[in-house]
Design a protein around this motif. Sequence first.
Motif, PDB file in Angstrom:
ATOM      1  N   ALA A   1       9.358   9.526  -4.804  1.00 28.08           N
ATOM      2  CA  ALA A   1      10.567   9.481  -5.632  1.00 28.08           C
ATOM      3  C   ALA A   1      10.501  10.346  -7.084  1.00 28.08           C
ATOM      4  CB  ALA A   1      10.852   7.948  -5.837  1.00 28.08           C
ATOM      5  N   SER A   2       9.263  10.217  -7.723  1.00 27.27           N
ATOM      6  CA  SER A   2       9.116  10.726  -8.783  1.00 27.27           C
ATOM      7  C   SER A   2       9.248  12.170  -8.732  1.00 27.27           C
ATOM      8  CB  SER A   2       8.093  10.182  -9.647  1.00 27.27           C
ATOM      9  OG  SER A   2       6.674  10.553  -9.062  1.00 27.27           O
ATOM     10  N   ALA A   3       8.669  12.608  -7.693  1.00 28.34           N
ATOM     11  CA  ALA A   3       8.440  14.091  -7.375  1.00 28.34           C
ATOM     12  C   ALA A   3       9.872  14.768  -7.119  1.00 28.34           C
ATOM     13  CB  ALA A   3       7.319  14.613  -6.291  1.00 28.34           C
ATOM     14  N   LEU A   4      10.681  14.033  -6.201  1.00 23.51           N
ATOM     15  CA  LEU A   4      11.975  14.236  -5.830  1.00 23.51           C
ATOM     16  C   LEU A   4      12.841  14.279  -7.260  1.00 23.51           C
ATOM     17  CD1 LEU A   4      12.905  12.599  -2.554  1.00 23.51           C
ATOM     18  CD2 LEU A   4      12.660  15.003  -3.001  1.00 23.51           C
ATOM     19  N   ASP A   5      12.678  13.349  -7.964  1.00 24.00           N
ATOM     20  CA  ASP A   5      13.411  13.431  -9.269  1.00 24.00           C
ATOM     21  C   ASP A   5      13.184  14.367 -10.324  1.00 24.00           C
ATOM     22  OD1 ASP A   5      15.179  11.865 -11.160  1.00 24.00           O
ATOM     23  OD2 ASP A   5      13.177  11.100 -12.408  1.00 24.00           O
ATOM     24  N   LEU A   6      11.983  14.810 -10.348  1.00 22.09           N
ATOM     25  CA  LEU A   6      11.496  16.065 -11.145  1.00 22.09           C
ATOM     26  C   LEU A   6      11.948  17.278 -10.453  1.00 22.09           C
ATOM     27  CD1 LEU A   6       9.785  16.982 -13.590  1.00 22.09           C
ATOM     28  CD2 LEU A   6       7.988  17.118 -11.785  1.00 22.09           C
ATOM     29  N   ALA A   7      11.956  17.435  -9.418  1.00 20.84           N
ATOM     30  CA  ALA A   7      12.611  18.608  -8.588  1.00 20.84           C
ATOM     31  C   ALA A   7      14.306  18.561  -8.885  1.00 20.84           C
ATOM     32  CB  ALA A   7      12.378  18.543  -7.148  1.00 20.84           C
ATOM     33  N   LEU A   8      14.705  17.327  -8.787  1.00 20.63           N
ATOM     34  CA  LEU A   8      16.116  17.241  -9.160  1.00 20.63           C
ATOM     35  C   LEU A   8      16.578  17.518 -10.440  1.00 20.63           C
ATOM     36  CD1 LEU A   8      18.965  16.660  -7.905  1.00 20.63           C
ATOM     37  CD2 LEU A   8      18.544  14.306  -8.728  1.00 20.63           C
ATOM     38  N   ARG A   9      15.765  17.365 -11.465  1.00 21.66           N
ATOM     39  CA  ARG A   9      16.074  17.580 -12.755  1.00 21.66           C
ATOM     40  C   ARG A   9      15.835  19.162 -12.997  1.00 21.66           C
ATOM     41  NH1 ARG A   9      12.803  12.600 -15.803  1.00 21.66           N
ATOM     42  NH2 ARG A   9      14.371  11.187 -15.177  1.00 21.66           N
ATOM     43  N   GLU A  10      14.732  19.657 -12.567  1.00 28.04           N
ATOM     44  CA  GLU A  10      14.668  21.102 -12.547  1.00 28.04           C
ATOM     45  C   GLU A  10      15.868  21.700 -11.936  1.00 28.04           C
ATOM     46  OE1 GLU A  10      10.823  21.976 -10.483  1.00 28.04           O
ATOM     47  OE2 GLU A  10       9.633  21.220 -12.104  1.00 28.04           O
TER      48      GLU A  10
ATOM     49  N   LYS B   1       0.651  -1.215  -0.114  1.00 28.72           N
ATOM     50  CA  LYS B   1      -0.029   0.053  -0.188  1.00 28.72           C
ATOM     51  C   LYS B   1       0.858   1.312  -0.071  1.00 28.72           C
ATOM     52  CE  LYS B   1      -3.850  -2.242   2.314  1.00 28.72           C
ATOM     53  NZ  LYS B   1      -4.746  -2.243   3.492  1.00 28.72           N
ATOM     54  N   GLU B   2       1.908   1.211   1.018  1.00 25.79           N
ATOM     55  CA  GLU B   2       2.850   2.312   0.840  1.00 25.79           C
ATOM     56  C   GLU B   2       3.750   2.332  -0.348  1.00 25.79           C
ATOM     57  OE1 GLU B   2       4.944   2.059   4.522  1.00 25.79           O
ATOM     58  OE2 GLU B   2       3.168   2.240   5.619  1.00 25.79           O
ATOM     59  N   LYS B   3       3.852   1.645  -1.141  1.00 28.74           N
ATOM     60  CA  LYS B   3       4.781   1.261  -2.152  1.00 28.74           C
ATOM     61  C   LYS B   3       4.423   2.733  -3.499  1.00 28.74           C
ATOM     62  CE  LYS B   3       6.367  -1.383  -6.189  1.00 28.74           C
ATOM     63  NZ  LYS B   3       6.109  -2.762  -6.947  1.00 28.74           N
ATOM     64  N   GLY B   4       3.289   2.722  -3.471  1.00 26.31           N
ATOM     65  CA  GLY B   4       2.720   3.752  -4.632  1.00 26.31           C
ATOM     66  C   GLY B   4       2.827   5.195  -4.077  1.00 26.31           C
ATOM     67  N   ALA B   5       2.574   5.217  -2.702  1.00 26.59           N
ATOM     68  CA  ALA B   5       3.138   6.734  -2.217  1.00 26.59           C
ATOM     69  C   ALA B   5       4.639   7.183  -2.265  1.00 26.59           C
ATOM     70  CB  ALA B   5       2.568   6.753  -0.716  1.00 26.59           C
ATOM     71  N   LEU B   6       5.351   5.984  -1.819  1.00 30.04           N
ATOM     72  CA  LEU B   6       7.000   6.302  -2.149  1.00 30.04           C
ATOM     73  C   LEU B   6       7.153   6.505  -3.421  1.00 30.04           C
ATOM     74  CD1 LEU B   6       8.389   3.463   0.392  1.00 30.04           C
ATOM     75  CD2 LEU B   6       8.096   5.974   0.657  1.00 30.04           C
ATOM     76  N   GLU B   7       6.625   5.840  -4.367  1.00 26.43           N
ATOM     77  CA  GLU B   7       6.941   5.969  -6.020  1.00 26.43           C
ATOM     78  C   GLU B   7       6.539   7.360  -6.245  1.00 26.43           C
ATOM     79  OE1 GLU B   7       5.036   2.650  -7.865  1.00 26.43           O
ATOM     80  OE2 GLU B   7       6.700   1.407  -7.718  1.00 26.43           O
TER      81      GLU B   7
END
Length: 101
Positions: free
Chosen positions: A88-97, A79-85
């Motif tokens: 992680a994608s939000a952090l990845d996007l912020a890192l790219r920016e 259940k928590e896997k989706g929230a963590l993913e």
Amino acid sequence: MYETNVPKTQRKSSFTHSLSSVPHTIDNTLPSMDKRLGQYFDAHMTSIISEWGLVARFTLEDLEHRLDVVSTEISILEKEKGALEGRASALDLALRELEEK
């Protein structure tokens, strides 16, 4: 009238009664493989279980309980896997920016 004490004779057992006790008498006097094996297993059950790698009932019950706990934890993690993913994608996007600046 006068009562007289007549000695009572000992009652003899019947022939069929004496025949019915023969198997029990023989069973008590002759050793049998079943009785000896049963006594051996009763005396050495714990060492037999460990030597042969057998599983006892309480071990199975403990394993069943542990499996229930692990299954519950897996369900929670899924259940928590989706929230963590998503995080992680939000952090990845912020890192790219940040890297583009």
